[in-house]
Scaffold this motif. Structure first.
Motif, PDB file in Angstrom:
ATOM      1  N   LYS A 103       0.829  -1.203   0.000  1.00  0.00           N
ATOM      2  CA  LYS A 103       0.000   0.000   0.000  1.00  0.00           C
ATOM      3  C   LYS A 103       0.866   1.256   0.000  1.00  0.00           C
ATOM      4  N   ALA A 104       2.031   1.192   0.640  1.00  0.00           N
ATOM      5  CA  ALA A 104       2.956   2.329   0.637  1.00  0.00           C
ATOM      6  C   ALA A 104       3.508   2.594  -0.754  1.00  0.00           C
ATOM      7  N   ARG A 105       3.455   1.575  -1.629  1.00  0.00           N
ATOM      8  CA  ARG A 105       3.875   1.730  -3.025  1.00  0.00           C
ATOM      9  C   ARG A 105       2.684   2.057  -3.926  1.00  0.00           C
ATOM     10  N   ASN A 106       1.549   2.420  -3.316  1.00  0.00           N
ATOM     11  CA  ASN A 106       0.326   2.759  -4.051  1.00  0.00           C
ATOM     12  C   ASN A 106      -0.234   1.573  -4.833  1.00  0.00           C
ATOM     13  N   LEU A 107      -0.027   0.368  -4.294  1.00  0.00           N
ATOM     14  CA  LEU A 107      -0.592  -0.830  -4.893  1.00  0.00           C
ATOM     15  C   LEU A 107      -1.889  -1.188  -4.183  1.00  0.00           C
ATOM     16  N   GLU A 108      -2.896  -1.553  -4.958  1.00  0.00           N
ATOM     17  CA  GLU A 108      -4.181  -1.990  -4.419  1.00  0.00           C
ATOM     18  C   GLU A 108      -4.131  -3.500  -4.230  1.00  0.00           C
ATOM     19  N   VAL A 109      -4.428  -3.958  -3.002  1.00  0.00           N
ATOM     20  CA  VAL A 109      -4.178  -5.349  -2.623  1.00  0.00           C
ATOM     21  C   VAL A 109      -5.463  -6.066  -2.228  1.00  0.00           C
ATOM     22  N   GLY A 110      -5.564  -7.337  -2.625  1.00  0.00           N
ATOM     23  CA  GLY A 110      -6.589  -8.254  -2.145  1.00  0.00           C
ATOM     24  C   GLY A 110      -5.917  -9.514  -1.638  1.00  0.00           C
ATOM     25  N   VAL A 111      -6.631 -10.294  -0.835  1.00  0.00           N
ATOM     26  CA  VAL A 111      -6.061 -11.495  -0.226  1.00  0.00           C
ATOM     27  C   VAL A 111      -7.055 -12.642  -0.316  1.00  0.00           C
ATOM     28  N   VAL A 112      -6.539 -13.831  -0.668  1.00  0.00           N
ATOM     29  CA  VAL A 112      -7.290 -15.075  -0.566  1.00  0.00           C
ATOM     30  C   VAL A 112      -6.505 -15.980   0.376  1.00  0.00           C
ATOM     31  N   VAL A 118     -10.387 -26.605   7.134  1.00  0.00           N
ATOM     32  CA  VAL A 118     -11.797 -26.627   7.532  1.00  0.00           C
ATOM     33  C   VAL A 118     -12.180 -25.404   8.356  1.00  0.00           C
ATOM     34  N   THR A 119     -11.367 -24.376   8.337  1.00  0.00           N
ATOM     35  CA  THR A 119     -11.680 -23.159   9.075  1.00  0.00           C
ATOM     36  C   THR A 119     -11.411 -21.954   8.181  1.00  0.00           C
ATOM     37  N   GLN A 120     -11.712 -20.761   8.705  1.00  0.00           N
ATOM     38  CA  GLN A 120     -11.376 -19.511   8.026  1.00  0.00           C
ATOM     39  C   GLN A 120     -10.487 -18.669   8.933  1.00  0.00           C
ATOM     40  N   GLU A 121      -9.694 -19.342   9.759  1.00  0.00           N
ATOM     41  CA  GLU A 121      -8.938 -18.656  10.807  1.00  0.00           C
ATOM     42  C   GLU A 121      -7.961 -17.632  10.248  1.00  0.00           C
ATOM     43  N   ASP A 122      -7.171 -18.010   9.248  1.00  0.00           N
ATOM     44  CA  ASP A 122      -6.183 -17.071   8.714  1.00  0.00           C
ATOM     45  C   ASP A 122      -6.862 -15.867   8.073  1.00  0.00           C
ATOM     46  N   ALA A 123      -7.939 -16.118   7.326  1.00  0.00           N
ATOM     47  CA  ALA A 123      -8.663 -15.012   6.700  1.00  0.00           C
ATOM     48  C   ALA A 123      -9.232 -14.071   7.759  1.00  0.00           C
ATOM     49  N   GLU A 124      -9.805 -14.637   8.814  1.00  0.00           N
ATOM     50  CA  GLU A 124     -10.379 -13.802   9.869  1.00  0.00           C
ATOM     51  C   GLU A 124      -9.300 -13.001  10.584  1.00  0.00           C
ATOM     52  N   ARG A 125      -8.144 -13.609  10.781  1.00  0.00           N
ATOM     53  CA  ARG A 125      -7.029 -12.879  11.409  1.00  0.00           C
ATOM     54  C   ARG A 125      -6.642 -11.668  10.569  1.00  0.00           C
ATOM     55  N   ILE A 126      -6.552 -11.850   9.258  1.00  0.00           N
ATOM     56  CA  ILE A 126      -6.173 -10.740   8.379  1.00  0.00           C
ATOM     57  C   ILE A 126      -7.262  -9.674   8.366  1.00  0.00           C
ATOM     58  N   LYS A 127      -8.531 -10.112   8.356  1.00  0.00           N
ATOM     59  CA  LYS A 127      -9.632  -9.152   8.381  1.00  0.00           C
ATOM     60  C   LYS A 127      -9.600  -8.294   9.643  1.00  0.00           C
ATOM     61  N   ARG A 128      -9.264  -8.919  10.775  1.00  0.00           N
ATOM     62  CA  ARG A 128      -9.252  -8.200  12.051  1.00  0.00           C
ATOM     63  C   ARG A 128      -8.013  -7.335  12.246  1.00  0.00           C
ATOM     64  N   SER A 129      -7.041  -7.485  11.376  1.00  0.00           N
ATOM     65  CA  SER A 129      -5.755  -6.800  11.560  1.00  0.00           C
ATOM     66  C   SER A 129      -5.853  -5.291  11.424  1.00  0.00           C
ATOM     67  N   GLY A 130      -6.881  -4.794  10.726  1.00  0.00           N
ATOM     68  CA  GLY A 130      -6.989  -3.369  10.463  1.00  0.00           C
ATOM     69  C   GLY A 130      -6.090  -2.895   9.335  1.00  0.00           C
ATOM     70  N   PRO A 142     -11.781  -5.461   5.159  1.00  0.00           N
ATOM     71  CA  PRO A 142     -12.131  -6.880   5.289  1.00  0.00           C
ATOM     72  C   PRO A 142     -12.816  -7.454   4.055  1.00  0.00           C
ATOM     73  N   ALA A 143     -13.504  -6.621   3.295  1.00  0.00           N
ATOM     74  CA  ALA A 143     -14.172  -7.110   2.090  1.00  0.00           C
ATOM     75  C   ALA A 143     -13.179  -7.552   1.028  1.00  0.00           C
ATOM     76  N   ARG A 144     -11.936  -7.120   1.158  1.00  0.00           N
ATOM     77  CA  ARG A 144     -10.894  -7.499   0.193  1.00  0.00           C
ATOM     78  C   ARG A 144     -10.191  -8.796   0.584  1.00  0.00           C
ATOM     79  N   VAL A 145     -10.684  -9.478   1.607  1.00  0.00           N
ATOM     80  CA  VAL A 145     -10.103 -10.735   2.073  1.00  0.00           C
ATOM     81  C   VAL A 145     -11.143 -11.838   1.940  1.00  0.00           C
ATOM     82  N   LEU A 146     -10.850 -12.867   1.166  1.00  0.00           N
ATOM     83  CA  LEU A 146     -11.750 -14.005   1.006  1.00  0.00           C
ATOM     84  C   LEU A 146     -11.099 -15.263   1.545  1.00  0.00           C
ATOM     85  N   ALA A 147     -11.931 -16.143   2.101  1.00  0.00           N
ATOM     86  CA  ALA A 147     -11.448 -17.412   2.651  1.00  0.00           C
ATOM     87  C   ALA A 147     -11.835 -18.560   1.734  1.00  0.00           C
TER      88      ALA A 147
END
Length: 210
Positions: free
Chosen positions: A36-45, A50-62, A66-71
């Motif tokens: 983001k500091a390089r002005n890049l727009e980022v999304g995450v999968v 059997v969980t969404q733990e990593d996705a939820e962690r990234i969503k909660r990170s601030g 969060p809409a740009r993170v899919l599990a």
């Protein structure tokens, strides 16, 4: 030597794989603000079995909308959804791009896997494989496919090396030998050391930013 497979307008799909506990999610959390500091727009999968733990962690990170993170719940061995049948991940990337057409890059984090995991080139344009010093300095010599074939090998948790008796110089030397010129980089995701250099490499090799 590996070379860029994509330097074209549009989203760059970057895979991040590696064993359980190697620091994949921590690296994603460092890459997001650095990009983001390089002005890049980022999304995450983010993949989990059997969980969404990593996705939820990234969503909660601030760090990211969060809409740009899919599990993706793979329901089986993690490498199945990134190599044998990457359909779920391809669909997740397409969904992100449809919702956020301004994206420059989507980071696709694999669920924790073993040294043999690889990414389908139908899914990613470039992929990183993350290992850590706490796993032992003999890991590069084990020559797993992730170590041999990844576009970039990341040796993470360099801060732990003194506490586990790992020789980082030896790890780098062995990695360079078995990878035959493919790049190797060091990170400490606790402090962010080495992350900017990874972003530089990704921008140089694969990311197109308008």
């Amino acid at each position: 030597m590996t070379g860029p497979r994509r330097k074209l307008p549009g989203v760059a799909r970057i895979g991040i794989g590696g064993p359980v506990g190697s620091g994949k999610t921590a690296l994603v959390e460092r890459l997001i603000p650095a990009m983001k500091a390089r002005n890049l727009e980022v999304g995450v999968v983010a993949n989990d079995i059997v969980t969404q733990e990593d996705a939820e962690r990234i969503k909660r990170s601030g760090l990211i909308d969060p809409a740009r993170v899919l599990a993706v719940e793979t329901g089986a061995c993690p490498h199945t959804a990134i190599r044998e049948d990457p359909t779920l991940n391809i669909q997740a990337v397409e969904s992100l791009v449809e919702t956020f057409p301004e994206l420059d890059v989507v980071l696709i984090e694999s669920g924790g896997d073993n040294l043999a995991s690889t990414f389908s080139l139908e899914l990613v344009d470039y992929w990183l494989f993350v290992i850590d010093t706490a796993g032992g300095d003999d890991i590069p010599r084990k020559r797993g496919l992730g170590i041999l074939r990844s576009d970039l090998l990341v040796i993470n948790k360099t801060d732990l090396a003194p506490f586990v008796g790992a020789n980082i110089d030896l790890m780098v030397e062995d990695a360079n030998e078995v990878r035959r010129g493919r790049p190797v980089m060091l990170t400490n995701c606790k402090t962010g050391e080495g992350v900017a250099a990874i972003v530089d490499r990704l921008v140089e090799d694969v990311i197109f930013a308008a």
